[in-house]
Write a protein that holds these residues in place. Structure first.
Motif, mmCIF file in Angstrom:
data_model
loop_
_atom_site.group_PDB
_atom_site.id
_atom_site.type_symbol
_atom_site.label_atom_id
_atom_site.label_comp_id
_atom_site.label_asym_id
_atom_site.label_seq_id
_atom_site.Cartn_x
_atom_site.Cartn_y
_atom_site.Cartn_z
ATOM 1 N N LYS A 118 0.837 -1.202 0.000
ATOM 2 C CA LYS A 118 0.000 0.000 0.000
ATOM 3 C C LYS A 118 0.872 1.252 0.000
ATOM 4 C CE LYS A 118 -1.903 -1.415 3.761
ATOM 5 N NZ LYS A 118 -2.707 -1.583 4.969
ATOM 6 N N ALA A 119 0.401 2.275 -0.686
ATOM 7 C CA ALA A 119 1.155 3.534 -0.790
ATOM 8 C C ALA A 119 1.497 4.110 0.576
ATOM 9 C CB ALA A 119 0.373 4.543 -1.620
ATOM 10 N N GLU A 120 0.609 3.976 1.545
ATOM 11 C CA GLU A 120 0.849 4.565 2.866
ATOM 12 C C GLU A 120 2.094 3.996 3.559
ATOM 13 O OE1 GLU A 120 -2.290 1.919 5.477
ATOM 14 O OE2 GLU A 120 -3.012 3.341 3.982
ATOM 15 N N ASN A 121 2.529 2.800 3.153
ATOM 16 C CA ASN A 121 3.737 2.205 3.730
ATOM 17 C C ASN A 121 5.026 2.738 3.110
ATOM 18 O OD1 ASN A 121 2.347 0.569 5.534
ATOM 19 N ND2 ASN A 121 2.128 -1.071 4.051
ATOM 20 N N TRP A 122 4.890 3.522 2.049
ATOM 21 C CA TRP A 122 6.062 3.985 1.300
ATOM 22 C C TRP A 122 6.094 5.511 1.159
ATOM 23 C CZ3 TRP A 122 9.294 0.003 0.545
ATOM 24 C CH2 TRP A 122 8.731 -1.283 0.642
ATOM 25 N N VAL A 123 5.308 6.211 1.966
ATOM 26 C CA VAL A 123 5.176 7.660 1.858
ATOM 27 C C VAL A 123 6.484 8.380 2.166
ATOM 28 C CG1 VAL A 123 4.046 9.689 2.875
ATOM 29 C CG2 VAL A 123 2.722 7.647 2.356
ATOM 30 N N ASN A 124 7.127 7.992 3.273
ATOM 31 C CA ASN A 124 8.375 8.637 3.674
ATOM 32 C C ASN A 124 9.266 7.618 4.377
ATOM 33 O OD1 ASN A 124 7.486 8.505 6.411
ATOM 34 N ND2 ASN A 124 6.400 10.434 6.161
ATOM 35 N N VAL A 125 10.418 8.061 4.787
ATOM 36 C CA VAL A 125 11.371 7.152 5.423
ATOM 37 C C VAL A 125 10.766 6.528 6.680
ATOM 38 C CG1 VAL A 125 13.634 7.002 6.524
ATOM 39 C CG2 VAL A 125 13.360 8.314 4.419
ATOM 40 N N ASN A 126 10.065 7.329 7.482
ATOM 41 C CA ASN A 126 9.450 6.795 8.702
ATOM 42 C C ASN A 126 8.441 5.698 8.412
ATOM 43 O OD1 ASN A 126 10.781 8.081 10.722
ATOM 44 N ND2 ASN A 126 9.060 9.307 11.385
ATOM 45 N N SER A 127 7.631 5.862 7.379
ATOM 46 C CA SER A 127 6.623 4.840 7.081
ATOM 47 C C SER A 127 7.288 3.523 6.661
ATOM 48 C CB SER A 127 5.633 5.321 6.019
ATOM 49 O OG SER A 127 6.272 5.604 4.807
ATOM 50 N N VAL A 128 8.413 3.609 5.963
ATOM 51 C CA VAL A 128 9.146 2.395 5.572
ATOM 52 C C VAL A 128 9.758 1.734 6.810
ATOM 53 C CG1 VAL A 128 11.049 1.483 4.195
ATOM 54 C CG2 VAL A 128 9.589 3.283 3.251
ATOM 55 N N ILE A 129 10.341 2.539 7.687
ATOM 56 C CA ILE A 129 10.907 1.999 8.931
ATOM 57 C C ILE A 129 9.809 1.323 9.746
ATOM 58 C CG2 ILE A 129 11.926 2.641 11.158
ATOM 59 C CD1 ILE A 129 13.453 4.868 9.576
ATOM 60 N N ASN A 130 8.644 1.966 9.864
ATOM 61 C CA ASN A 130 7.530 1.378 10.617
ATOM 62 C C ASN A 130 7.056 0.076 9.993
ATOM 63 O OD1 ASN A 130 7.527 3.436 12.523
ATOM 64 N ND2 ASN A 130 6.008 4.636 11.420
ATOM 65 N N LEU A 131 6.979 0.033 8.679
ATOM 66 C CA LEU A 131 6.572 -1.194 7.987
ATOM 67 C C LEU A 131 7.504 -2.344 8.348
ATOM 68 C CD1 LEU A 131 5.040 -2.853 5.810
ATOM 69 C CD2 LEU A 131 6.645 -1.888 4.141
ATOM 70 N N VAL A 132 8.793 -2.125 8.186
ATOM 71 C CA VAL A 132 9.775 -3.184 8.456
ATOM 72 C C VAL A 132 9.753 -3.563 9.942
ATOM 73 C CG1 VAL A 132 12.229 -3.771 8.424
ATOM 74 C CG2 VAL A 132 11.208 -2.566 6.476
ATOM 75 N N SER A 133 9.724 -2.576 10.823
ATOM 76 C CA SER A 133 9.692 -2.858 12.268
ATOM 77 C C SER A 133 8.472 -3.690 12.642
ATOM 78 C CB SER A 133 9.678 -1.552 13.066
ATOM 79 O OG SER A 133 10.867 -0.838 12.878
ATOM 80 N N ASN A 134 7.314 -3.327 12.112
ATOM 81 C CA ASN A 134 6.086 -4.070 12.412
ATOM 82 C C ASN A 134 6.144 -5.492 11.886
ATOM 83 O OD1 ASN A 134 4.949 -1.880 13.742
ATOM 84 N ND2 ASN A 134 3.874 -1.152 11.929
ATOM 85 N N LEU A 135 6.704 -5.679 10.702
ATOM 86 C CA LEU A 135 6.816 -7.035 10.150
ATOM 87 C C LEU A 135 7.767 -7.890 10.978
ATOM 88 C CD1 LEU A 135 6.843 -6.204 6.346
ATOM 89 C CD2 LEU A 135 5.085 -7.488 7.582
ATOM 90 N N ILE A 136 8.855 -7.302 11.431
ATOM 91 C CA ILE A 136 9.796 -8.038 12.286
ATOM 92 C C ILE A 136 9.126 -8.404 13.603
ATOM 93 C CG2 ILE A 136 11.935 -7.845 13.616
ATOM 94 C CD1 ILE A 136 13.012 -6.103 11.269
ATOM 95 N N GLU A 137 8.411 -7.457 14.195
ATOM 96 C CA GLU A 137 7.713 -7.708 15.461
ATOM 97 C C GLU A 137 6.657 -8.795 15.285
ATOM 98 O OE1 GLU A 137 5.074 -5.207 18.690
ATOM 99 O OE2 GLU A 137 6.550 -4.139 17.483
ATOM 100 N N ASP A 138 5.875 -8.719 14.213
ATOM 101 C CA ASP A 138 4.848 -9.747 13.954
ATOM 102 C C ASP A 138 5.483 -11.111 13.763
ATOM 103 O OD1 ASP A 138 2.905 -7.788 14.129
ATOM 104 O OD2 ASP A 138 2.584 -7.645 11.959
#
Length: 95
Positions: A68-88
């Motif tokens: 989804k575009a919202e996961n790639w909006v800025n550097v923070n959104s990409v970091i959050n995506l990866v962090s959440n996937l690692i946590e999950d």
């Protein structure tokens, strides 16, 4: 996730963005991060390359719902995506 782990993931994600020529080598993270989609810094081919790099580096799987575009909006959104996937992924390993 603990602070040190999150900071480490943040630095590794930023390094991948630098390695993939998305960010300049002298990039410094300011808390928000560079706009990626709005400023046309990344396109679909960049996203595919980043997905492959993140999956390899962090041993995670990104699914269609993660594109989804919202996961790639800025550097923070990409970091959050990866962090959440690692946590999950870690939560699923414990089950």
């Amino acid at each position: 996730m603990k602070g040190g782990i999150v900071e480490n993931i943040q630095q590794e994600v930023i390094q991948i963005l630098i390695d993939e020529a998305i960010l300049s080598p002298d990039y410094t993270h300011d808390g928000q991060g560079t706009e990626l989609l709005m400023d046309n810094v990344i396109d679909s081919l960049n996203i595919v390359a980043l997905i492959m790099a993140f999956e390899k580096k962090f041993d995670i799987q990104l699914g269609p719902e993660d594109i989804k575009a919202e996961n790639w909006v800025n550097v923070n959104s990409v970091i959050n995506l990866v962090s959440n996937l690692i946590e999950d992924d870690k939560k699923n390993e414990k089950q």
